[in-house]
Enzyme design. Structure first.
Site, PDB file in Angstrom:
ATOM      1  N   SER A 123       0.946  42.360  10.865  1.00  0.00           N
ATOM      2  CA  SER A 123       2.261  42.734  11.385  1.00  0.00           C
ATOM      3  C   SER A 123       3.184  43.205  10.276  1.00  0.00           C
ATOM      4  O   SER A 123       4.250  43.754  10.551  1.00  0.00           O
ATOM      5  CB  SER A 123       2.906  41.532  12.090  1.00  0.00           C
ATOM      6  OG  SER A 123       3.091  40.460  11.178  1.00  0.00           O
ATOM      7  N   HIS A 144      -2.219  45.532  16.587  1.00  0.00           N
ATOM      8  CA  HIS A 144      -1.218  44.480  16.448  1.00  0.00           C
ATOM      9  C   HIS A 144      -0.902  43.876  17.813  1.00  0.00           C
ATOM     10  O   HIS A 144      -0.171  44.448  18.617  1.00  0.00           O
ATOM     11  CB  HIS A 144       0.056  45.030  15.806  1.00  0.00           C
ATOM     12  CG  HIS A 144       1.107  43.990  15.604  1.00  0.00           C
ATOM     13  ND1 HIS A 144       2.450  44.238  15.710  1.00  0.00           N
ATOM     14  CD2 HIS A 144       0.986  42.663  15.313  1.00  0.00           C
ATOM     15  CE1 HIS A 144       3.133  43.134  15.491  1.00  0.00           C
ATOM     16  NE2 HIS A 144       2.268  42.165  15.257  1.00  0.00           N
ATOM     17  N   GLU A 156       0.201  47.241  19.666  1.00  0.00           N
ATOM     18  CA  GLU A 156       0.513  48.422  18.876  1.00  0.00           C
ATOM     19  C   GLU A 156      -0.778  48.907  18.219  1.00  0.00           C
ATOM     20  O   GLU A 156      -1.407  48.167  17.451  1.00  0.00           O
ATOM     21  CB  GLU A 156       1.561  48.103  17.811  1.00  0.00           C
ATOM     22  CG  GLU A 156       2.927  47.771  18.387  1.00  0.00           C
ATOM     23  CD  GLU A 156       3.929  47.383  17.319  1.00  0.00           C
ATOM     24  OE1 GLU A 156       5.102  47.766  17.425  1.00  0.00           O
ATOM     25  OE2 GLU A 156       3.540  46.668  16.366  1.00  0.00           O
ATOM     26  N   ASN A 194       8.815  45.702  15.257  1.00  0.00           N
ATOM     27  CA  ASN A 194       9.482  44.988  14.167  1.00  0.00           C
ATOM     28  C   ASN A 194      10.421  45.884  13.365  1.00  0.00           C
ATOM     29  O   ASN A 194      11.328  45.384  12.694  1.00  0.00           O
ATOM     30  CB  ASN A 194       8.449  44.351  13.236  1.00  0.00           C
ATOM     31  CG  ASN A 194       7.900  43.069  13.813  1.00  0.00           C
ATOM     32  OD1 ASN A 194       8.582  42.367  14.559  1.00  0.00           O
ATOM     33  ND2 ASN A 194       6.655  42.749  13.496  1.00  0.00           N
TER      34      ASN A 194
END
Length: 506
Positions: A123, A144, A156, A194
């Site tokens: 991540s 991810h 992801e 993120n």
């Protein structure tokens, strides 16, 4: 290449919470699954944990006993990497350390076939960097997952600089075949979620550091005005302050310490004190048994003004307020005053009630002013924040509070801070999303999907932009840039290019 067939083996390396979750997803999708961990006995323990989870699915009626038995028969702990030789896909979920991941995948290349897809669940690390030491980096992708992997739908699919398009497509279609909602992402710090989610935490922390509002009030305002399921301080406590800060710091470092991603000193102090949130019993909130809950600031009931005056018109996202005020039985008179450059509500005592635009209410040349915060839907909002300027009297504040209470809203009065709470948060998230789209990180549709599914946002950034207005958001960010002058704010070139008003590019 298409999705990996259900009958082919999927290997998962790393048997922590995330590794177990990914293994369970592949197992339920019909794959034989091999579990491997460098620590002896850990893979067997993880297999037992997954087995018990399958048992609970049967108890809840979500899996038939025969399906459970077949799945458990397909799950095999491995004691050495060569036992993964027949895998069609290997997903790594070990510690977030570049050297360790590179070493693992270099070893895997000596074991698996050349048609085996290699994936990392990182991540925070660069997918390109992890693949850098490989002999065949084209088959390497990021997959991810979000925790808990069996429950959260988003994956992801991250293409590194050397990832082959066919490998990314196989990873995407495999995740889709597993019942997930994959999105494509370029290899950029934070990927999609993120990266774009940073302002949700950063703006809340900055409002707190400026002593404009306490955590409970910030959380309540963002829930009540936007429909977020959890406020940022609640969510940081759930994620873990150490984990959340580490992601922020990683993205900040990844973007060469860009001021837009600057971490929070307040959060750093919390981490240093070991107050990490729910897992330690205390973070922004106290989770000890019997601890008094922290309540948001909510204004006491105030009488609604009998009449208000609307000057010019309430434009943009606040336009519906005039209608709501009239529906609440408050008499509205209309007046057009040439010197008024923005629409506002004039309260009986003479104070102006105006939507935040990035300026503070204090020192407004038009006289005593109270700013109200943005709501994504003023009709549906349950709470509104107000920020009175220093020139506003106590009676002015009571009139403003009473007006919004008459609309059925709870009211939180906060300190006079530029952009307040919701407006600066929504504007920066929309701007981050526009910048990511323009830089080819992900498509607009994938960004909206990622933010809705990955962090449970009540809508995607482009949906918010369409509702609120990109012009209004851009103006707010431009004002914040002048208010702070520290490089943190200001509309991105992408957001500016997306705007056109009266034939003029902004």
């Amino acid at each position: 290449m298409t999705a990996i067939e259900a009958g082919r083996t999927v290997a998962v390396v790393g048997t922590g919470t995330m590794g177990q979750g990914i293994a369970q997803v592949a197992l339920v999708a019909g794959h034989p699954v091999r579990l491997y961990d460098a620590l002896p006995g850990r893979a067997a323990e993880a297999a037992e944990v997954i087995g018990r989870r399958l048992d609970r699915l049967v108890e809840k009626g979500r899996m038939a006993p025969a399906e459970r038995a077949a799945a458990r028969a397909r799950l095999t702990p491995a004691t050495a990497l060569p036992q993964l030789a027949d895998a069609a896909l290997v997903v790594e979920a070990i510690l977030e350390e570049l050297g360790a991941k590179q070493e693992l995948f270099a070893a895997l290349e000596d074991v698996v076939g050349e048609d085996c897809l290699l994936a990392t669940n990182t991540s925070s690390l660069s997918v390109t960097a992890v693949a850098g030491a490989l002999r065949l980096p084209g088959r390497f992708v990021g997959l991810h997952f979000f925790n808990p992997a069996p429950l959260l739908p988003l994956v992801e699919v991250v293409s590194g600089f050397t990832t082959n398009a066919s490998a990314a497509t196989t990873a995407y279609e495999t995740a889709e075949a597993w019942g997930k909602s994959p999105v494509r992402s370029a290899d950029t710090p934070g990927f999609v979620v993120n990266r774009i989610a940073r302002p949700f935490y950063a703006e809340a922390l900055r409002v707190y550091e400026e002593r404009a509002a306490d955590p409970a009030t910030v959380d309540a305002v963002l829930r009540g005005s936007c429909g977020f399921r959890m406020g940022p301080f609640e969510l940081m406590d759930l994620i873990g302050q150490d984990v959340n800060e580490a992601v922020t710091r990683s993205v900040w470092e990844g973007f060469f310490r860009d001021p837009k991603f600057t971490p929070s000193l307040a959060q750093r102090r919390l981490v240093e004190a070991g107050l990490l949130g729910r897992k330690t019993g205390r973070g922004w909130y106290d989770y000890a048994d019997g601890a008094p809950g922290q309540q948001p600031h909510t204004a006491e009931p105030c009488p609604a003004p009998a009449t208000v005056t609307v000057h010019t018109h309430l434009a943009g996202p606040a336009a519906v307020l005039q209608e709501l005020v009239e529906e609440a039985g408050v008499k509205v008179s209309r007046d057009r005053v040439p010197e008024e450059h923005e629409g506002c509500i004039r309260l009986p005592g003479g104070a102006r009630l105006a939507l935040t635009d990035g300026h503070t209410a204090t020192g407004d040349p038009s006289g005593p002013t109270i700013r109200f915060d943005l709501a994504l839907d003023y009709r549906a909002a349950t709470r509104i924040a107000l920020a009175p300027g220093a020139e506003a009297s106590e009676q002015d504040v009571r009139e403003a509070v009473g007006l919004f209470q008459a609309l059925g809203k709870e009211v939180s009065v906060i300190d006079d801070v530029p952009g307040m709470i919701v407006a600066r948060t929504v504007a920066t998230i929309v701007d981050f999303a526009a910048d990511a789209e323009a830089r080819g990180v992900a498509s607009r549709e994938d960004i909206d999907t990622a933010m809705r599914l990955g962090v449970n946002y009540p809508g995607g950034p482009s949906e918010w932009a369409a509702r609120v207005g990109r012009h209004w958001l851009c103006d707010l960010l431009e004002t914040l840039r002048h208010q702070y002058a520290d490089g943190r704010y200001g509309p991105s070139r992408a957001l500016r290019r997306s705007l056109k008003l009266n034939g003029r590019m902004l």
